[in-house]
Design an enzyme around this catalytic site. Structure first.
Site, PDB file in Angstrom:
ATOM      1  N   TRP A   1       1.092  -1.325   0.229  1.00 46.34           N
ATOM      2  CA  TRP A   1      -0.204   0.170  -0.447  1.00 46.34           C
ATOM      3  C   TRP A   1       0.763   1.326   0.320  1.00 46.34           C
ATOM      4  O   TRP A   1       0.349   2.633   0.106  1.00 46.34           O
ATOM      5  CB  TRP A   1      -0.970   0.365   1.308  1.00 46.34           C
TER       6      TRP A   1
ATOM      7  N   CYS B   1      -7.115  -4.284  -1.498  1.00 40.08           N
ATOM      8  CA  CYS B   1      -8.457  -5.055  -1.350  1.00 40.08           C
ATOM      9  C   CYS B   1      -8.622  -5.433  -2.766  1.00 40.08           C
ATOM     10  O   CYS B   1      -9.896  -6.905  -2.008  1.00 40.08           O
ATOM     11  CB  CYS B   1      -8.570  -3.700  -0.890  1.00 40.08           C
TER      12      CYS B   1
ATOM     13  N   HIS C   1     -13.427   0.213   0.687  1.00 43.12           N
ATOM     14  CA  HIS C   1     -12.579  -1.484   0.794  1.00 43.12           C
ATOM     15  C   HIS C   1     -13.573  -2.397   0.367  1.00 43.12           C
ATOM     16  O   HIS C   1     -14.831  -2.478   0.647  1.00 43.12           O
ATOM     17  CB  HIS C   1     -12.703  -1.455   2.162  1.00 43.12           C
TER      18      HIS C   1
ATOM     19  N   ASP D   1     -13.182 -11.936   4.318  1.00 42.44           N
ATOM     20  CA  ASP D   1     -12.144 -11.064   4.100  1.00 42.44           C
ATOM     21  C   ASP D   1     -10.706 -11.493   3.814  1.00 42.44           C
ATOM     22  O   ASP D   1     -10.580 -11.396   5.019  1.00 42.44           O
ATOM     23  CB  ASP D   1     -12.356  -9.227   4.666  1.00 42.44           C
TER      24      ASP D   1
ATOM     25  N   GLU E   1     -29.683   5.548   8.254  1.00 44.77           N
ATOM     26  CA  GLU E   1     -29.241   6.189   9.636  1.00 44.77           C
ATOM     27  C   GLU E   1     -30.499   7.060  10.504  1.00 44.77           C
ATOM     28  O   GLU E   1     -30.568   7.635   9.981  1.00 44.77           O
ATOM     29  CB  GLU E   1     -28.093   7.599   8.829  1.00 44.77           C
TER      30      GLU E   1
ATOM     31  N   GLU F   1     -31.566   1.619  14.365  1.00 43.35           N
ATOM     32  CA  GLU F   1     -30.135   1.833  14.164  1.00 43.35           C
ATOM     33  C   GLU F   1     -29.133   1.782  15.708  1.00 43.35           C
ATOM     34  O   GLU F   1     -28.283   1.363  15.995  1.00 43.35           O
ATOM     35  CB  GLU F   1     -30.269   3.099  13.121  1.00 43.35           C
TER      36      GLU F   1
ATOM     37  N   TYR G   1      -5.289   5.370  -1.340  1.00 46.67           N
ATOM     38  CA  TYR G   1      -7.551   4.906  -0.991  1.00 46.67           C
ATOM     39  C   TYR G   1      -7.628   4.602   0.006  1.00 46.67           C
ATOM     40  O   TYR G   1      -8.779   4.105   0.482  1.00 46.67           O
ATOM     41  CB  TYR G   1      -7.197   4.437  -2.753  1.00 46.67           C
TER      42      TYR G   1
END
Length: 537
Positions: free
Chosen positions: A89, A124, A183, A206, A295, A300, A370
């Site tokens: 990275w 990623c 990501h 992941d 939101e 939430e 990024y």
């Protein structure tokens, strides 16, 4: 069985489709690139089975998708056991190729299978693309997900701490958390007999090495449903995934007497948009609602309280004072710009009160990876603003291409930070925004008839938009069922000139196929092109 998906269209997309689309860029400027998964190409199955040997997964565990995903998410990266891809990275890709060069998984898996050494380099979306190939190849339904404004919370306390110095600038020494522009991870579909009823279905896995889990760099499988409802007690790694999509950003600064003052809390920036490719087309499907409730809704807040109850650390803000300046708004807009051109940033102040205010504002323009980590500040400006009662004022900052071109990184990402101190009250306003430049495209066309078993021509064209000569340029072209990956190097492309590359190939399989090309050199990366081609019988 454990990975049964009962919709035929979903099975065709998530198991059988050998090309896909990966979304990147930034939440206000979404970009997409095609990726060739190639799970049916020659030797790919052998390479995927070898990964399970490499991970030393016992034979009895190879019918269990939970175990397969858990060990595979560690073996996709090279951090622990010389796995498939080495990440980089920091913009230096010695002894390997830049992550942006790859157009698909096949070359990476075959190179690893033959050399048994990590393939350099990935970021990623490369980890996610290769993981997707592995899962689909074994018949586990899988898709690549992009989370925009993804929190990398180093101490998993559900807040990203940005520390400001006395002038209101971000203190880069003490600020450890970062926000990734985006990501990518994967979701795999499976039942979860190890969890209570209702938590099967899509699971986050992941392969990008971010944090360790049980001593290894891996993440998942994590139930998406459990993340949404805050049930982060269920294995595996749910608190980390919950933080990636739900953290708050807290700006604070230390006063001379040692008291910590919170200047601003931003609850909506992280996890603004979570997307994947649509079924049956290259469009974008918004799946934010699968990860979180609306939101600000009661549900939430309840999910957040549940997560805190189950042990996600939420810092208690004692010893801190939070009295924000509510009667002045500050924001800014960045003009859309093509790589190599000048553009401007417009900062707007709005005084909603009847009071007269004046402010000292600080503007900082940074080139960032990024992942939100700053490489260098290329522009800063301090200016004074007069805020008349019930009025707005704007301030423009011109960004010249000569100021940023020498410094620019892979994905042409900027991060702008504006802070302003209201002189009358001493309060600080802070806003930040990432933005991405438009990168030119490659153009692909075909010549001759496109019939399986007959020779055809593919032509790739590119015009250099910069005022400088591009040197040591590499072009790649691939298309499952049409041609194996081909590479060509060009010494130079002069400013404003056009390059043309013609390739001969004989397509093997009829049907709708996709050609994908990439161009890379040190001055310009992430240049892509694609073309859908109908191959006749």
């Amino acid at each position: 069985d454990a990975v049964f998906l009962d919709d035929e269209r979903e099975r065709e997309e998530y198991v059988l489709n050998d090309v896909g689309v990966i979304f990147h860029g930034h939440v206000n400027d979404i970009k997409l690139r095609s990726w060739s998964y190639g799970q049916f190409e020659e030797n790919i199955l052998d390479a995927c089975l070898f990964l399970m040997d490499k991970a030393e997964l016992e034979l009895s565990g190879r019918g269990n998708p939970i175990k397969i995903c858990r060990v595979a998410s560690a073996v996709i990266n090279s951090r622990d056991n010389n796995g498939v891809i080495a990440g980089s990275w920091d913009n230096s890709y010695a002894y390997g190729v830049a992550p942006s060069v790859w157009t698909g998984s096949v070359d990476i898996l075959l190179e690893y299978y033959s050399s048994r050494q990590p393939v350099r380099y990935g970021q990623c979306w490369v980890f996610a693309g290769v993981f997707n190939t592995f899962l689909r190849c074994l018949g586990i339904p899988a898709r690549v997900i992009t989370n925009y404004s993804s929190a990398h919370d180093n101490n998993a306390n559900l807040q990203l701490d940005f520390y400001l110095d006395e002038e209101g600038k971000v203190d880069t020494k003490t600020t450890k958390d970062s926000i990734w522009n985006y990501h990518c991870w994967n979701e795999a579909w499976m039942s979860r007999p190890d969890l209570p009823v209702g938590f099967g279905g899509w699971q986050v896995v992941d392969g990008t090495p971010q944090e360790t889990s049980d001593g290894m760099y891996r993440c998942g499988p994590t139930s998406v449903q459990a993340v949404k409802h805050g049930h982060v007690c269920f294995q595996f790694d749910a608190p980390f995934v919950f933080a990636e999509v739900n953290s708050d950003i807290v700006y604070s600064r230390r006063e001379k007497n040692g008291a910590q003052v919170i200047e601003k809390i931003d609850m909506t920036h992280v996890g603004q948009l979570i997307v994947t490719k649509e079924i049956g087309s290259d469009g974008m499907m918004d799946i934010t609602e699968e990860y979180k409730f609306q939101e600000g809704s009661d549900e939430e807040r309840l999910a957040l309280e549940t997560a805190v109850m189950y042990g996600v650390k939420k810092q208690v803000t004692q010893d801190t004072v939070y009295h924000p300046q509510t009667d002045v708004d500050m924001g800014f807009q960045v003009q859309k710009a093509i790589l190599g051109s000048d553009f401007k940033v417009t900062i707007t102040f709005k005084n909603k009160s009847q009071n007269f205010y004046s402010a000292t504002a600080y503007f900082s323009g940074n080139i960032v990876f990024y992942t939100g980590v700053t490489k260098s500040e290329f522009k800063n400006r301090t200016f004074n603003v007069t805020l008349e009662p019930s009025a707005s004022s704007t301030y423009d900052v011109l960004i010249k291409s000569s100021e940023y071109l020498g410094e620019l990184l892979d994905q042409a990402s900027f991060h702008f930070f504006v802070t302003a101190r209201i002189n009358e009250t001493g309060k600080i306003l802070a806003v930040q925004k990432a933005t991405v430049l438009e990168i030119p495209m490659l153009h692909i066309k075909t010549q001759g008839e496109t019939v399986a078993g007959r020779e055809m021509f593919v032509i790739v064209e590119f015009t250099n938009p910069l005022t400088q000569t591009l040197e040591n340029v590499t072009l790649r072209l691939e298309g499952p069922g049409v041609l194996r990956t081909m590479k060509k190097d060009f010494r130079q492309i002069p400013a404003n000139s056009t390059l043309t590359w013609e390739v001969k190939c004989t397509p093997k399989r009829p049907g709708l196929r996709k050609l994908i090309a990439s161009l890379n050199c040190d001055a310009l990366r992430h240049v892509y092109g694609e073309l859908n081609v109908q191959i006749q019988k």
